[in-house]
Design an enzyme around this catalytic site. Structure first.
Site, PDB file in Angstrom:
ATOM      1  N   HIS A 103       0.851  -1.184   0.000  1.00  0.00           N
ATOM      2  CA  HIS A 103       0.000   0.000   0.000  1.00  0.00           C
ATOM      3  C   HIS A 103       0.881   1.227   0.000  1.00  0.00           C
ATOM      4  O   HIS A 103       1.810   1.338   0.796  1.00  0.00           O
ATOM      5  CB  HIS A 103      -0.886   0.020   1.256  1.00  0.00           C
ATOM      6  CG  HIS A 103      -1.982  -0.996   1.201  1.00  0.00           C
ATOM      7  ND1 HIS A 103      -3.086  -0.856   0.390  1.00  0.00           N
ATOM      8  CD2 HIS A 103      -2.133  -2.187   1.823  1.00  0.00           C
ATOM      9  CE1 HIS A 103      -3.876  -1.897   0.533  1.00  0.00           C
ATOM     10  NE2 HIS A 103      -3.318  -2.732   1.397  1.00  0.00           N
ATOM     11  N   CYS A 147      -0.679   2.112  -5.132  1.00  0.00           N
ATOM     12  CA  CYS A 147      -1.381   3.324  -5.526  1.00  0.00           C
ATOM     13  C   CYS A 147      -0.364   4.428  -5.802  1.00  0.00           C
ATOM     14  O   CYS A 147       0.672   4.503  -5.133  1.00  0.00           O
ATOM     15  CB  CYS A 147      -2.332   3.766  -4.414  1.00  0.00           C
ATOM     16  SG  CYS A 147      -3.611   2.553  -4.103  1.00  0.00           S
TER      17      CYS A 147
END
Ligand SMILES: *[C@@H]1O[C@H](CO)[C@@H](O)[C@H](O)[C@H]1NC(C)=O
Ligand SMILES: *[C@@H]1O[C@H](CO)[C@@H](O)[C@H](O)[C@H]1NC(C)=O
Length: 384
Positions: A167, A209
């Protein structure tokens, strides 16, 4: 007084001639440079390494472990041995008590392909996967007690594939849910690797991301990078597996791995082909590519330059008779030395001083030694 200064002069000259050992090094260097050229794409690497990092823990991040294990399976299938792969998994989905299929990690919703299997070597697992350890692996700054299998033993002939998943956000990637690595940290680690001659070329790939922000700070030469999503954009998971209750893999990595399934050790497919295969509609984000630091064209850079183990051999057309030294031709060696001046040198200078490339070095060494011994004898006689 005069004698001793003459003696010192000769000592200096003869020690100077001792350094003329470099001609053999030149032959070796030429050998590898020629081999590199003959692969058509101009890569001069002689060994391949991979660093594969899953930075997330927890069961619901199953897909990040599958991402890294999918890459692991692919680089191994294409020929990088376990000894040249550093696999870092921040959690162990295979042994998680919520795993309905213990000791398995699947990369697809149908559970067709088990990525875990018996033949897997995790080098850093669980709480060993930290920003510090990752940077130590890259830069080679290790405690002496760290075993070989946990070290990235690269040199300036190594092509290194670095894959990261987890992440992240703008210019950071979370490790273990407790710390972060920044884009600057990675850029500086690569620069240290460059300064310490720990790579020939690096291919950096990241699935997270805002992935492209992670390579935006790189500044060292001979690196190219790709990431799953642009700044301000998320990366998405692929499909859920209803029995496992989690998504099994991320979309970007899934499509990269699918492309890689069509590659084998002899493929001539290039990095440009891989990047052209990116399908924004399927991946659901806009992958990025950065090649401004890289010295080759991506359409001339083979995928197997990074996803494969090199085994260069040179076949000589020369007929060599064994056992009779006077029959063995020295022609190829002297040709390589004489053609040395016309050939462009490898990009990075080796630590051998350039005055060492003098073929008559051994003759000078002999003369230097004779003069040194003569002077010594004369000096001893005179001082008596
Ligand atoms: C590798 O793939 C190519 C096509 O992509 C195929 O022609 C070739 O036979 C394959 N080689 C091996 C060893 O499987
Ligand atoms: C690769 O692309 C460059 C320009 O981007 C071009 O000059 C070169 O000819 C291309 N090489 C091949 C093998 O297509």
């Amino acid at each position: 007084m005069l004698l001793s200064s003459i003696f010192q002069l000769f000592l200096f000259l003869s020690s100077f001639s001792w350094t003329a050992f470099g001609s053999k090094e030149d032959v070796v260097r030429e050998f590898f440079a020629n081999n590199g050229d003959s692969t058509l794409t101009g890569s001069t690497h002689t060994n391949n390494w991979a660093v594969l990092v899953c930075a997330s823990k927890y069961w619901f991040n199953y897909r990040h472990m599958a991402n890294a294990l999918g890459m692991y399976r692919t680089v191994k299938r294409l020929g990088i041995p376990d000894s040249n792969i550093i696999l870092m998994l921040a959690d162990d989905a295979a042994c998680n008590s919520r795993n309905k299929f213990p000791a398995n990690v699947f990369a697809n919703p149908g559970r067709a392909l088990d990525l875990y299997g018996d033949n897997i070597e995790v080098d850093y697992r669980g709480y060993e996967v930290t920003v510090e350890n990752f940077i130590r692996v890259l830069t080679g700054r290790m405690e002496p007690s760290v075993p070989r299998s946990k070290r990235l033993l690269t040199d300036d002939r190594s092509n290194v594939f670095v894959y990261m998943t987890g992440h992240g956000g703008n210019e950071f990637l979370k490790f273990q849910d407790s710390e972060e690595i920044s884009a600057h940290d990675i850029a500086d680690a690569f620069e240290q690797m460059y300064q310490k001659k720990r790579y020939n070329e690096i291919f950096f790939m990241i699935d997270t991301c805002q992935a492209t922000s992670m390579y935006s700070k790189l500044y060292s030469p001979n690196i190219f990078a790709t990431g799953s999503s642009q700044v301000g954009e998320n990366s998405y998971s692929y499909k859920n597996d209803n029995d496992l209750g989690v998504s099994t893999i991320d979309s970007y990595t899934h499509y990269v791995l699918e492309f890689m399934e069509g590659i084998n050790k002899t493929s001539r497919t290039t990095m440009a082909d891989l990047f052209d295969s990116y399908d924004v509609k399927a991946i659901l984000s806009h992958p990025g590519v950065r090649d401004d630091l890289f010295h080759r064209h991506l359409n001339e850079t083979l995928i197997t330059d990074f996803f494969g183990g090199v085994a260069n051999v040179e076949v000589s057309s020369e007929h060599v008779v064994h056992g009779r030294p006077d029959n063995i031709k020295s022609a190829p060696i002297s040709r390589e030395i004489s053609s040395d001046q016309e050939k462009p040198m490898p990009r990075r200078q080796s630590p051998i001083p350039s005055n060492s490339r003098e073929p008559g070095g051994s003759k000078w060494r002999t003369w230097g030694s004779c003069i040194l011994v003569g002077t010594l004898v004369g000096w001893v006689t005179l001082t008596k």
